[in-house]
Design a protein around this motif. Structure first.
Motif, short mmCIF file in Angstrom:
data_model
loop_
_atom_site.label_atom_id
_atom_site.label_comp_id
_atom_site.label_asym_id
_atom_site.label_seq_id
_atom_site.Cartn_x
_atom_site.Cartn_y
_atom_site.Cartn_z
N TYR A 81 0.69 -1.19 -0.02
CA TYR A 81 -0.27 -0.04 0.02
C TYR A 81 0.78 1.17 -0.10
O TYR A 81 0.61 2.10 -0.94
CB TYR A 81 -0.95 0.11 1.21
N VAL A 82 1.90 1.37 0.82
CA VAL A 82 2.72 2.35 0.93
C VAL A 82 3.47 2.82 -0.42
O VAL A 82 3.57 3.82 -0.78
CB VAL A 82 3.61 2.25 2.05
N LYS A 83 4.05 1.67 -1.01
CA LYS A 83 4.68 1.83 -2.06
C LYS A 83 4.11 2.09 -3.28
O LYS A 83 4.50 2.95 -4.00
CB LYS A 83 5.53 0.62 -2.46
N SER A 84 2.85 1.62 -3.46
CA SER A 84 1.93 1.95 -4.45
C SER A 84 1.28 3.58 -4.18
O SER A 84 1.15 4.10 -5.34
CB SER A 84 0.71 1.20 -4.55
N ARG A 85 1.12 4.02 -3.24
CA ARG A 85 0.68 5.46 -2.82
C ARG A 85 1.85 6.43 -3.06
O ARG A 85 1.56 7.60 -3.30
CB ARG A 85 -0.10 5.55 -1.57
N LEU A 86 2.93 6.09 -2.67
CA LEU A 86 4.12 6.93 -2.46
C LEU A 86 5.15 6.91 -3.44
O LEU A 86 5.95 8.15 -3.73
CB LEU A 86 4.66 6.92 -1.16
N ASN A 87 5.51 5.93 -4.00
CA ASN A 87 6.80 5.74 -4.62
C ASN A 87 6.52 6.52 -5.94
O ASN A 87 5.83 6.47 -6.91
CB ASN A 87 7.07 4.21 -4.79
N TYR A 88 7.46 7.32 -6.33
CA TYR A 88 7.64 8.30 -7.54
C TYR A 88 6.74 9.05 -7.59
O TYR A 88 6.25 9.71 -8.62
CB TYR A 88 7.91 7.57 -8.62
N LYS A 89 5.81 9.52 -6.54
CA LYS A 89 4.74 10.77 -6.53
C LYS A 89 5.53 12.00 -6.33
O LYS A 89 6.40 12.13 -5.42
CB LYS A 89 3.84 10.55 -5.29
N LYS A 90 5.22 12.87 -6.87
CA LYS A 90 5.64 14.21 -7.08
C LYS A 90 5.14 14.80 -5.95
O LYS A 90 4.12 15.08 -5.44
CB LYS A 90 5.53 14.95 -8.25
N VAL A 91 6.29 15.87 -4.96
CA VAL A 91 5.67 16.56 -4.11
C VAL A 91 6.08 17.92 -4.42
O VAL A 91 6.65 18.27 -5.51
CB VAL A 91 6.43 16.35 -2.53
N ASP A 92 5.45 18.89 -3.42
CA ASP A 92 5.67 20.46 -3.79
C ASP A 92 7.35 20.68 -4.07
O ASP A 92 8.03 20.41 -3.19
CB ASP A 92 5.22 21.22 -2.63
N THR A 93 7.44 21.45 -4.86
CA THR A 93 8.97 21.91 -5.34
C THR A 93 9.60 22.71 -4.36
O THR A 93 10.95 22.73 -4.24
CB THR A 93 8.99 22.43 -6.77
N ASN A 94 8.72 23.40 -3.52
CA ASN A 94 9.60 24.02 -2.55
C ASN A 94 10.11 23.23 -1.34
O ASN A 94 10.86 23.92 -0.43
CB ASN A 94 8.40 25.01 -1.60
N VAL A 95 9.71 22.10 -1.22
CA VAL A 95 9.92 21.21 -0.19
C VAL A 95 11.57 20.42 -0.49
O VAL A 95 12.26 20.22 0.22
CB VAL A 95 9.04 19.98 0.14
N ILE A 96 11.79 20.42 -1.90
CA ILE A 96 12.76 19.88 -2.36
C ILE A 96 14.23 20.24 -1.80
O ILE A 96 15.42 19.59 -1.78
CB ILE A 96 12.87 19.68 -3.89
N GLU A 97 14.23 21.33 -1.15
CA GLU A 97 15.54 21.95 -0.74
C GLU A 97 16.34 21.34 0.26
O GLU A 97 16.94 21.87 1.11
CB GLU A 97 15.46 23.37 -0.23
N THR A 98 16.15 19.92 0.46
CA THR A 98 16.60 19.27 1.80
C THR A 98 17.80 18.29 1.30
O THR A 98 18.55 17.97 2.24
CB THR A 98 15.38 18.10 1.99
N GLY A 99 18.32 18.49 0.03
CA GLY A 99 19.40 17.74 -0.24
C GLY A 99 19.27 16.00 -0.23
O GLY A 99 18.37 15.76 -0.44
N ASN A 100 20.40 15.46 -0.12
CA ASN A 100 20.42 14.20 -0.08
C ASN A 100 20.06 13.39 1.32
O ASN A 100 21.04 12.83 1.99
CB ASN A 100 21.72 13.64 -0.43
N LYS A 101 18.96 13.74 1.74
CA LYS A 101 18.72 13.56 3.34
C LYS A 101 17.63 12.21 3.09
O LYS A 101 16.68 12.18 2.39
CB LYS A 101 18.12 14.64 3.84
N VAL A 102 18.08 11.04 4.02
CA VAL A 102 17.02 9.86 4.16
C VAL A 102 16.09 10.40 5.15
O VAL A 102 16.61 10.94 6.22
CB VAL A 102 17.76 8.94 4.70
#
Length: 114
Positions: A81-102
């Motif tokens: 369920y989690v993988k089907s709902r979240l994997n490769y879903k695009k999020v708001d571009t303002n949030v991307i400024e996080t770098g290579n963070k897990v």
């Protein structure tokens, strides 16, 4: 005396700037969490117990998409369920400024019938 007052005002102003930078980071992560909550809304999974917990680890790629690394759960259905709902879903571009963070997120699915 005048220089001392100017120095005190400069120190207070710089402290205020640093404090605001920390709050911006928290609101960015909160925005990301809120978007994920919307994407995971209302699972149609039948549960035998009152609740099921899962730990999700993901990163954001350069395109602003969520990339699921792991889903640690007792039930295979939650992982799917989690993988089907979240994997490769695009999020708001303002949030991307996080770098290579897990990112790590805890998920709790409650049984509505319990």
């Amino acid at each position: 005396m005048k220089k001392l007052i100017v120095l005190a005002v400069a120190i207070l102003a710089s402290t205020q700037i640093f404090a605001n930078d920390k709050n911006t980071k928290e609101t960015t992560e909160q925005k990301l969490r809120n978007e994920i909550v919307l994407l995971l809304d209302r699972p149609e999974i039948k549960l035998e117990s009152d609740e099921i917990k899962a730990n999700i680890e993901f990163i954001l790629n350069a395109k602003g998409e969520i990339v699921i690394l792991t889903v640690d759960s007792e039930k295979q259905a939650i992982e799917h369920y989690v993988k089907s709902r979240l994997n490769y879903k695009k999020v708001d571009t303002n949030v991307i400024e996080t770098g290579n963070k897990v990112f790590k997120l805890k998920l709790k699915v409650l049984n509505p019938e319990a």
